[in-house]
Design an enzyme around this catalytic site. Structure first.
Site, PDB file in Angstrom:
ATOM      1  N   GLU A 111      25.630  17.300 -20.992  1.00 32.82           N
ATOM      2  CA  GLU A 111      24.542  17.416 -21.961  1.00 32.82           C
ATOM      3  C   GLU A 111      23.915  18.800 -21.933  1.00 32.82           C
ATOM      4  O   GLU A 111      23.839  19.430 -20.883  1.00 32.82           O
ATOM      5  CB  GLU A 111      23.420  16.450 -21.584  1.00 32.82           C
ATOM      6  CG  GLU A 111      23.762  15.021 -21.771  1.00 32.82           C
ATOM      7  CD  GLU A 111      22.685  14.126 -21.168  1.00 32.82           C
ATOM      8  OE1 GLU A 111      22.875  12.924 -21.211  1.00 32.82           O
ATOM      9  OE2 GLU A 111      21.680  14.654 -20.655  1.00 32.82           O
ATOM     10  N   CYS A 113      18.522  24.063 -22.197  1.00 40.60           N
ATOM     11  CA  CYS A 113      18.753  23.582 -20.844  1.00 40.60           C
ATOM     12  C   CYS A 113      20.248  23.284 -20.720  1.00 40.60           C
ATOM     13  O   CYS A 113      20.792  22.486 -21.476  1.00 40.60           O
ATOM     14  CB  CYS A 113      17.918  22.322 -20.664  1.00 40.60           C
ATOM     15  SG  CYS A 113      18.131  21.553 -19.083  1.00 40.60           S
ATOM     16  N   CYS A 118      26.738  15.282 -10.039  1.00 42.19           N
ATOM     17  CA  CYS A 118      26.108  16.177  -9.055  1.00 42.19           C
ATOM     18  C   CYS A 118      26.264  15.553  -7.666  1.00 42.19           C
ATOM     19  O   CYS A 118      26.098  14.339  -7.515  1.00 42.19           O
ATOM     20  CB  CYS A 118      24.630  16.349  -9.392  1.00 42.19           C
ATOM     21  SG  CYS A 118      23.751  17.401  -8.206  1.00 42.19           S
ATOM     22  N   CYS A 165      19.852  13.127  -5.502  1.00 44.18           N
ATOM     23  CA  CYS A 165      18.394  12.977  -5.510  1.00 44.18           C
ATOM     24  C   CYS A 165      18.093  11.573  -6.037  1.00 44.18           C
ATOM     25  O   CYS A 165      18.696  11.124  -7.009  1.00 44.18           O
ATOM     26  CB  CYS A 165      17.739  14.024  -6.405  1.00 44.18           C
ATOM     27  SG  CYS A 165      18.083  15.709  -5.867  1.00 44.18           S
ATOM     28  N   CYS A 213      17.232  10.587  -9.773  1.00 44.58           N
ATOM     29  CA  CYS A 213      18.012  11.265 -10.806  1.00 44.58           C
ATOM     30  C   CYS A 213      19.255  10.474 -11.193  1.00 44.58           C
ATOM     31  O   CYS A 213      20.067  10.100 -10.342  1.00 44.58           O
ATOM     32  CB  CYS A 213      18.420  12.639 -10.282  1.00 44.58           C
ATOM     33  SG  CYS A 213      19.587  13.483 -11.360  1.00 44.58           S
ATOM     34  N   GLU A 273      23.910  20.845  -9.740  1.00 40.67           N
ATOM     35  CA  GLU A 273      23.178  21.839  -8.941  1.00 40.67           C
ATOM     36  C   GLU A 273      23.886  23.187  -9.165  1.00 40.67           C
ATOM     37  O   GLU A 273      24.999  23.407  -8.660  1.00 40.67           O
ATOM     38  CB  GLU A 273      23.210  21.431  -7.452  1.00 40.67           C
ATOM     39  CG  GLU A 273      22.852  22.531  -6.472  1.00 40.67           C
ATOM     40  CD  GLU A 273      21.501  23.189  -6.727  1.00 40.67           C
ATOM     41  OE1 GLU A 273      20.489  22.496  -6.746  1.00 40.67           O
ATOM     42  OE2 GLU A 273      21.484  24.433  -6.891  1.00 40.67           O
ATOM     43  N   SER A 322      12.918  22.738  -6.955  1.00 39.68           N
ATOM     44  CA  SER A 322      12.295  21.404  -7.014  1.00 39.68           C
ATOM     45  C   SER A 322      11.790  21.054  -5.628  1.00 39.68           C
ATOM     46  O   SER A 322      12.586  20.743  -4.743  1.00 39.68           O
ATOM     47  CB  SER A 322      13.320  20.352  -7.454  1.00 39.68           C
ATOM     48  OG  SER A 322      13.758  20.629  -8.750  1.00 39.68           O
ATOM     49  N   LEU A 323      10.491  21.102  -5.442  1.00 40.61           N
ATOM     50  CA  LEU A 323       9.916  20.853  -4.116  1.00 40.61           C
ATOM     51  C   LEU A 323       9.657  19.348  -3.945  1.00 40.61           C
ATOM     52  O   LEU A 323      10.192  18.708  -3.044  1.00 40.61           O
ATOM     53  CB  LEU A 323       8.626  21.664  -3.966  1.00 40.61           C
ATOM     54  CG  LEU A 323       7.948  21.622  -2.607  1.00 40.61           C
ATOM     55  CD1 LEU A 323       8.835  22.206  -1.522  1.00 40.61           C
ATOM     56  CD2 LEU A 323       6.616  22.371  -2.649  1.00 40.61           C
ATOM     57  N   CYS A 356      19.585   8.555 -22.094  1.00 38.35           N
ATOM     58  CA  CYS A 356      19.501   9.760 -21.270  1.00 38.35           C
ATOM     59  C   CYS A 356      18.241   9.719 -20.427  1.00 38.35           C
ATOM     60  O   CYS A 356      17.186  10.174 -20.829  1.00 38.35           O
ATOM     61  CB  CYS A 356      19.500  11.011 -22.147  1.00 38.35           C
ATOM     62  SG  CYS A 356      19.170  12.469 -21.181  1.00 38.35           S
TER      63      CYS A 356
HETATM   64  S1  SF4 Z   1      17.956  16.296  -9.673  1.00 41.72           S
HETATM   65 FE1  SF4 Z   1      19.434  17.959 -10.011  1.00 41.72          FE
HETATM   66  S2  SF4 Z   1      20.173  18.443  -7.940  1.00 41.72           S
HETATM   67 FE2  SF4 Z   1      19.237  16.418  -7.797  1.00 41.72          FE
HETATM   68  S3  SF4 Z   1      20.927  14.968  -8.113  1.00 41.72           S
HETATM   69 FE3  SF4 Z   1      19.968  15.349 -10.127  1.00 41.72          FE
HETATM   70  S4  SF4 Z   1      21.177  16.993 -11.032  1.00 41.72           S
HETATM   71 FE4  SF4 Z   1      21.614  16.984  -8.826  1.00 41.72          FE
END
Ligand code: SF4
Length: 354
Positions: A95, A108, A115, A119, A122, A166, A220-221, A340
């Protein structure tokens, strides 16, 4: 065995110069090819009509042009976002999103299919890593969205590497793509108009700092203790919050501008008074920008929830009282494609990073 065709869209000008000279052509051919690729957006070498037929046929013997297949496009009702779904030759999909914010038109881009970082909040992370995108495939997302914007009488002004994947784990292809995006004779996006967003892959940040590439960096903290961050972002087992802060300071020392820390506020996880005070303390000695993103209630899934209004106000007040500068990106509701799950957050994160 036939040598695989190389991607013309992934070639830097010096490499094109070399190719043009190998083919016994004058140097101005490089500019003509760049113009066909990035200004006119042709998909076939045969369409490069100001190159002689023999040159086109020589080029076609060695080269191809990557062009992703657009399989879906969704425009939000408010006109704030347009999502593009592109298919790779392997059938996998990625996307890209065009985000409208005042005069800005930000794209974006995705850097991977899936990935590996998992996370917990996500949807892409749940897919695992399926493939790394090639530089030409990253650039082509931008090119196709730029051509769409042009049809609307608009121009893409910014890029964020904040879509699927990432970016720093697909380092070489991403950096090549960033160099191609910056070409004045091509897509022409100045360095600071491009931001790379990372979940905190420190070796990649260090490499990027040393690169002769003037791009912004967002990290991303999302937590103020390693314990909580590890639960949300497994990468924290290896690269701790202290490592991220050190890398951010290094980035500032070497590059002269501040890293953006993104911090998603989630009820009961990252929104306590202690979190606010720790966030202030952690970032006190690190030149940075802080963007707070209250979790979007439309994505609440039982595990993660948006903090109450009172809690948010208290968090902001504590940060303000401690002299910490920050911006807040409030949810305005997702009105595009329920399939999405990441899009809405992407929009908010993208706005936050600008
Ligand atoms: S937030 Fe970004 S780095 Fe983390 S799993 Fe999703 S796509 Fe990957």
């Amino acid at each position: 065995m036939d040598t695989p065709l190389q991607d013309l869209k992934a070639m830097l000008p010096a490499e094109l110069d070399e190719l043009v000279s190998e083919l016994g052509q004058p140097a101005y051919r490089t500019q003509q090819i760049l113009d066909w690729l990035y200004v006119k957006g042709v998909r076939e070498i045969a369409q490069m009509s100001n190159l002689s037929k023999s040159l086109r046929s020589l080029l076609s013997e060695r080269m191809r042009i990557t062009s992703l297949l657009e399989v879906d496009r969704q425009e939000s009702a408010t006109g704030e976002a347009v999502k593009f779904l592109f298919e790779l030759p392997t059938g996998q999909r990625v996307e890209s999103v065009l985000i409208v914010d005042g005069d800005r038109r930000t794209v974006c881009l995705s850097s991977q299919v899936g990935c590996p970082l998992d996370c917990k909040f996500c949807a892409t992370g749940r897919m695992g890593l399926i493939a790394n995108l090639q530089a030409g495939q990253i650039v082509d997302q931008l090119l196709q969205v730029s051509l769409y914007a042009r049809e609307r009488g608009e121009r893409v002004t910014n890029v964020v590497m904040m879509g699927m994947g990432e970016p720093l784990l697909n380092y070489d292809q991403v950096v090549r793509a960033l160099k191609l995006m910056r070409l004045q004779e091509g897509l022409g996006l100045g360095g600071r108009k491009i931001t790379v967003s990372t979940a905190g892959y420190v070796p990649g940040i260090r490499k990027l700092v040393a690169e002769d590439l003037n791009v912004g960096l967002a990290i991303s903290l999302n937590a103020t203790t390693d314990e909580i961050r590890e639960k949300l972002m497994p990468i924290n087992r290896k690269y701790k919050i202290a490592d991220l802060l050190e890398a951010a300071r290094d980035f500032f020392d070497r590059r002269g501008y501040r890293v953006t820390f993104e911090y998603v506020l989630m009820a009961g996880l990252t929104d306590s008074d202690e979190d606010a005070l720790r966030l202030a303390k952690l970032t006190r000695d690190t030149p940075c920008k802080i963007n707070l993103i209250p979790y979007n209630e439309l994505e609440e899934d039982g595990l993660y929830r948006r903090p109450s209004r009172r809690r948010l106000d208290q968090f902001y007040r504590l940060l303000r009282d401690s002299g910490t500068e920050f911006t807040v990106r409030e949810s305005r509701g997702r009105d595009i494609d329920a399939a999405c799950g990441q899009l809405y957050h992407q929009q908010e994160k993208v706005r936050a990073a600008l």
